[in-house]
Motif scaffolding. Structure first.
Motif, mmCIF file in Angstrom:
data_model
loop_
_atom_site.group_PDB
_atom_site.id
_atom_site.type_symbol
_atom_site.label_atom_id
_atom_site.label_comp_id
_atom_site.label_asym_id
_atom_site.label_seq_id
_atom_site.Cartn_x
_atom_site.Cartn_y
_atom_site.Cartn_z
ATOM 1 N N SER A 244 -5.553 67.197 -133.858
ATOM 2 C CA SER A 244 -6.866 67.923 -133.953
ATOM 3 C C SER A 244 -6.981 69.126 -134.952
ATOM 4 O O SER A 244 -8.089 69.581 -135.486
ATOM 5 N N LEU B 20 -14.306 68.472 -132.543
ATOM 6 C CA LEU B 20 -14.856 68.087 -131.089
ATOM 7 C C LEU B 20 -13.833 66.981 -130.652
ATOM 8 O O LEU B 20 -14.012 65.808 -131.077
ATOM 9 N N THR B 21 -12.911 67.443 -129.874
ATOM 10 C CA THR B 21 -11.763 66.568 -129.205
ATOM 11 C C THR B 21 -12.102 66.066 -127.730
ATOM 12 O O THR B 21 -12.089 64.928 -127.330
ATOM 13 N N GLY C 119 -15.512 64.883 -135.117
ATOM 14 C CA GLY C 119 -15.091 64.035 -134.048
ATOM 15 C C GLY C 119 -13.657 63.920 -134.242
ATOM 16 O O GLY C 119 -13.222 63.696 -135.658
ATOM 17 N N SER C 120 -12.726 63.977 -133.302
ATOM 18 C CA SER C 120 -11.412 63.750 -133.506
ATOM 19 C C SER C 120 -11.026 62.921 -132.414
ATOM 20 O O SER C 120 -10.800 63.252 -131.257
ATOM 21 N N VAL D 17 -14.697 65.318 -124.467
ATOM 22 C CA VAL D 17 -15.625 64.483 -124.338
ATOM 23 C C VAL D 17 -16.588 64.805 -123.045
ATOM 24 O O VAL D 17 -15.824 65.534 -121.971
#
Length: 369
Positions: free
Chosen positions: A173, A281-282, A309-310, A284
């Motif tokens: 990330s 953004l890792t 997103g990652s 959720v």
């Protein structure tokens, strides 16, 4: 054969230890006796977002190959393996473009169906999926050979398990998604099993500033041990000092690794990031359909910020899992420090309670313990 496993039998239920029938490996598949499995917040998300129940849990783990199906070439009986919760076929469009974390075989992640089709776990004659087509909370599991990676037998099983999700995702990330370079300033929201590895990655990348935001004092202390320069209990507390520390600009990269993401957390990350900066953004939400990005689009545009997103930290598991384990062997990563507590399979609900209450960096299920 029979195997015990921790499974979810319905939404928002505790884990239950059940005995499943387990098929022999089909062509291209392997039977793995699990040794270690990690407790990750993503497993908890399955309480709310699984496609079908029951579901055998677990996606982070390591074990020993006990049998192979016809045509298996990647591993042999007796090999120690890492379980990759995203398969790597090596030939689909995504793998060919260097995006193995998006491998086309990952399409069955939510159902647990194997790439060859169908399920290998059965309960009362009904096929049952394993989380991410793995199911590492089982004492034995059948996996597609493209979901296992052979690892040197001298490497501890606990290290292998840790690297299959938390370490790789947190590291990637920062390095892959955030593209952090020496001299950059980095903020990390959340310092659990993934965020702590983001801290290590930023420190190893020689970031000029590593700021960590986490409400749990134990995790803030751990972040300092890893080399974080500043730690804060909240984004509000962090904002002014981080802006000042970066010359009034904000950080170059902000990585969001909290256990449950919401729009306020993303807004905080957006506000602490400079013009032209990257928000990764890792983490959720529990509900994958929730709108967790609610931001002023005009500011995103005129400040030229990026939201990325990652998944799996953008890692290639076949290459990056051995690379990270090599770093640990050479003293560049302290994987032992990540392990807070070990549990037996029967203690799995205790382990998740410890995770959710902030008592663990990483808890491990030790099969046979």
């Amino acid at each position: 054969m029979k195997t015990r496993a921790a499974a979810l039998t319905g939404p928002d239920q505790d884990w239950e230890i059940l005995e499943f029938d387990l098929d022999d490996p089909h062509p291209g598949e392997v039977l793995v006796r699990m040794k270690v499995a990690g407790l990750c917040h993503t497993d908890k998300h399955m309480k709310y977002s699984a496609v079908a129940y029951p579901l055998v849990g677990g996606h982070e783990g390591a074990g020993v190959v006990e049998a192979v199906g016809d045509g298996v070439t990647r591993v042999a009986v007796g090999d120690h393996v890492a379980c990759s919760w995203i398969p790597t076929c090596g030939v689909c469009r995504f793998c060919a473009r260097g995006q193995s974390n998006l491998c086309a075989l990952g399409a069955n992640q939510l159902t647990g169906e194997l790439a060859n089709g169908g399920f290998r776990f059965h309960l009362d004659g009904v096929g049952i999926g394993g989380m991410s087509a793995t199911g590492t909370f089982a004492e034995r599991v059948v996996l597609d050979q493209r979901s296992v990676i052979k690892i040197d037998q001298n490497i501890p099983m606990e290290w292998i398990s840790l690297v299959t999700c938390g370490v790789a995702t947190g590291w990637g990330s920062v390095v892959n998604a955030g593209k952090v370079r020496a001299g950059d300033s980095v903020a990390i929201l959340g310092c659990g099993g993934i965020g702590s590895n983001s801290v290590s990655a930023a420190v190893n990348a020689n970031a000029d500033l590593v700021a960590v935001i986490d409400p749990v004092e134990f995790k803030r202390s751990f972040a300092k041990q890893l080399g974080a320069d500043l730690v804060f209990a909240s984004a509000d507390e962090a904002h002014d000092e981080v802006i000042q520390r970066t010359g009034g600009l904000g950080v170059d990269v902000c990585v969001v690794t909290v256990g449950v993401v919401d729009s306020e957390i993303v807004k905080s990350a957006f506000e602490i990031t400079r013009k032209g900066g990257i928000i990764v953004l890792t983490g959720v939400a529990d509900d994958i359909s929730e709108n967790t990005i609610v931001l002023p689009g005009s500011i995103l545009t005129v400040f030229n910020k990026s939201i990325v997103g990652s998944l799996y930290g953008g890692c290639n598991p076949v290459a990056d899992i051995p690379m990270l384990l090599g770093m640990a062997q050479h003293g560049k990563l302290d994987l032992d420090a990540l392990v807070t507590k070990r549990y037996s399979l029967d203690q799995i609900n205790e382990g998740f309670n410890d995770l959710l209450e902030g008592r663990n960096i990483r808890g491990l299920i030790v099969h046979g313990a």
